[in-house]
Design a protein around this motif. Structure first.
Motif, PDB file in Angstrom:
ATOM      1  N   VAL A   4      45.033  36.241  45.020  1.00 40.41           N
ATOM      2  CA  VAL A   4      44.315  37.244  44.217  1.00 40.41           C
ATOM      3  C   VAL A   4      43.164  36.589  43.434  1.00 40.41           C
ATOM      4  O   VAL A   4      42.672  37.146  42.448  1.00 40.41           O
ATOM      5  CB  VAL A   4      45.275  37.981  43.242  1.00 40.41           C
ATOM      6  CG1 VAL A   4      46.294  38.823  44.002  1.00 40.41           C
ATOM      7  CG2 VAL A   4      45.990  36.998  42.303  1.00 40.41           C
ATOM      8  N   SER A   5      42.747  35.422  43.893  1.00 41.54           N
ATOM      9  CA  SER A   5      41.760  34.618  43.161  1.00 41.54           C
ATOM     10  C   SER A   5      40.475  35.380  42.837  1.00 41.54           C
ATOM     11  O   SER A   5      39.917  35.218  41.753  1.00 41.54           O
ATOM     12  CB  SER A   5      41.399  33.369  43.955  1.00 41.54           C
ATOM     13  OG  SER A   5      42.558  32.753  44.428  1.00 41.54           O
ATOM     14  N   GLN A   6      39.992  36.189  43.783  1.00 43.37           N
ATOM     15  CA  GLN A   6      38.742  36.927  43.563  1.00 43.37           C
ATOM     16  C   GLN A   6      38.975  38.079  42.594  1.00 43.37           C
ATOM     17  O   GLN A   6      38.220  38.272  41.641  1.00 43.37           O
ATOM     18  CB  GLN A   6      38.262  37.534  44.900  1.00 43.37           C
ATOM     19  CG  GLN A   6      37.828  36.523  45.921  1.00 43.37           C
ATOM     20  CD  GLN A   6      36.405  36.058  45.642  1.00 43.37           C
ATOM     21  OE1 GLN A   6      35.659  36.748  44.961  1.00 43.37           O
ATOM     22  NE2 GLN A   6      36.066  34.874  46.123  1.00 43.37           N
ATOM     23  N   GLU A   7      40.036  38.826  42.904  1.00 43.66           N
ATOM     24  CA  GLU A   7      40.296  40.069  42.173  1.00 43.66           C
ATOM     25  C   GLU A   7      40.478  39.861  40.668  1.00 43.66           C
ATOM     26  O   GLU A   7      40.103  40.714  39.863  1.00 43.66           O
ATOM     27  CB  GLU A   7      41.557  40.703  42.750  1.00 43.66           C
ATOM     28  CG  GLU A   7      41.480  42.190  42.880  1.00 43.66           C
ATOM     29  CD  GLU A   7      42.674  42.713  43.655  1.00 43.66           C
ATOM     30  OE1 GLU A   7      43.225  43.731  43.241  1.00 43.66           O
ATOM     31  OE2 GLU A   7      43.062  42.070  44.655  1.00 43.66           O
ATOM     32  N   ILE A   8      41.082  38.733  40.290  1.00 49.21           N
ATOM     33  CA  ILE A   8      41.363  38.523  38.859  1.00 49.21           C
ATOM     34  C   ILE A   8      40.131  38.129  38.049  1.00 49.21           C
ATOM     35  O   ILE A   8      40.197  38.051  36.827  1.00 49.21           O
ATOM     36  CB  ILE A   8      42.459  37.456  38.631  1.00 49.21           C
ATOM     37  CG1 ILE A   8      42.031  36.113  39.224  1.00 49.21           C
ATOM     38  CG2 ILE A   8      43.801  37.926  39.158  1.00 49.21           C
ATOM     39  CD1 ILE A   8      42.819  34.941  38.672  1.00 49.21           C
ATOM     40  N   ARG A   9      39.004  37.871  38.704  1.00 52.21           N
ATOM     41  CA  ARG A   9      37.845  37.348  37.968  1.00 52.21           C
ATOM     42  C   ARG A   9      36.869  38.403  37.457  1.00 52.21           C
ATOM     43  O   ARG A   9      35.833  38.064  36.893  1.00 52.21           O
ATOM     44  CB  ARG A   9      37.094  36.323  38.839  1.00 52.21           C
ATOM     45  CG  ARG A   9      37.909  35.072  39.160  1.00 52.21           C
ATOM     46  CD  ARG A   9      38.239  34.268  37.928  1.00 52.21           C
ATOM     47  NE  ARG A   9      39.202  33.199  38.209  1.00 52.21           N
ATOM     48  CZ  ARG A   9      39.827  32.508  37.271  1.00 52.21           C
ATOM     49  NH1 ARG A   9      39.625  32.782  35.995  1.00 52.21           N
ATOM     50  NH2 ARG A   9      40.683  31.579  37.588  1.00 52.21           N
TER      51      ARG A   9
END
Ligand code: DC
Length: 230
Positions: A90-95
């Protein structure tokens, strides 16, 4: 006296350069970089996706039992920190700025802080860690060997956030980013448990007019025992 832990803590509000500086320091010392904010963001994402009412303590508690968070390094050197939420990347989504706001809201929930503080301390036990967040020097690692508190004017912090988001190709409303920065600060500083504040034994560095190189140098000098002029 209790023994100090081989941990460096870097706390402060959003947009002070904590992440970049923490990664640089970890890289130059061969330490592990612990991005605690990424954990709060992942929990916020999970609770949002599962429509958990964050005012319902029991529901939050039950949901937390089903959450597994793992951090990993994206790329080499000072690459970004990635997050696996129950195995999903979920690296992208959390940013996103929205994910940051949700993270700030869920971070005020005692059960959330308990779970993540425990996880962070387990990672810190191995030593050789640069921990970055809001309460790493005050609550998570009170015995850390070196503590830093970075701050900067809100307008400058919002300006940096805007540049960061634009670099990712996003269209941003600068006024809205400043308003979100101020609101998130207020949430983080005023919550009852583990609020954002400078540890009594932390070195404060104002980054408003200092670039990443200068702040990293000041931090490294202090870690290596030189008298940092801040
Ligand atoms: O550092 P960040 O912007 O990724 O953090 C997102 C939110 O998570 C922040 O607004 C408050 C919360 N947080 C926290 O409460 N304690 C921490 N140690 C780190 C983050």
């Amino acid at each position: 006296m209790s023994e100090k832990q081989n941990v460096i803590t870097i706390d402060g509000p959003s947009g002070v350069g904590k992440s970049t500086i923490s990664r640089k320091i970890a890289d130059s010392l061969g330490f592990t970089y612990l991005d605690t904010g990424a954990m709060y963001r992942a929990v916020g994402l999970y609770l949002g996706r599962h429509n958990v009412d964050i005012a319902d303590e029991k529901a939050v508690y039950a949901a937390l039992a089903a959450i597994r968070i793992e951090l990993f390094t994206i790329g080499t050197g000072f690459g970004d920190v990635g997050v696996l939420l129950n195995g999903e990347d979920v690296s992208q989504e959390i940013r996103s700025p929205e994910a940051a706001m949700v993270a700030s809201q869920v971070s005020a929930i005692p059960a959330v802080r308990e779970k993540l503080t425990r996880l962070q301390r387990t990672i810190g036990e191995q030593g050789g860690v640069v921990a970055e967040g809001r309460d790493t020097g005050t609550v998570v690692f009170p015995l850390a060997k070196h503590k830093f508190f970075l701050d900067a004017r809100p307008e400058e912090r919002a300006r940096r956030r805007v540049l960061q988001l634009q670099a990712r190709g996003e269209v941003v409303d600068e006024k809205q980013i400043l308003a979100m920065t101020i609101e998130r600060d207020k949430n983080d500083r005023e919550r009852a448990i583990a609020p954002l504040k400078q540890a009594g034994d932390a070195l404060a560095i104002d980054t408003t007019t200092r670039d990443i190189e200068e702040v990293s140098r000041l931090v490294l000098e202090a870690v290596k025992g030189k008298q940092a002029k801040v």
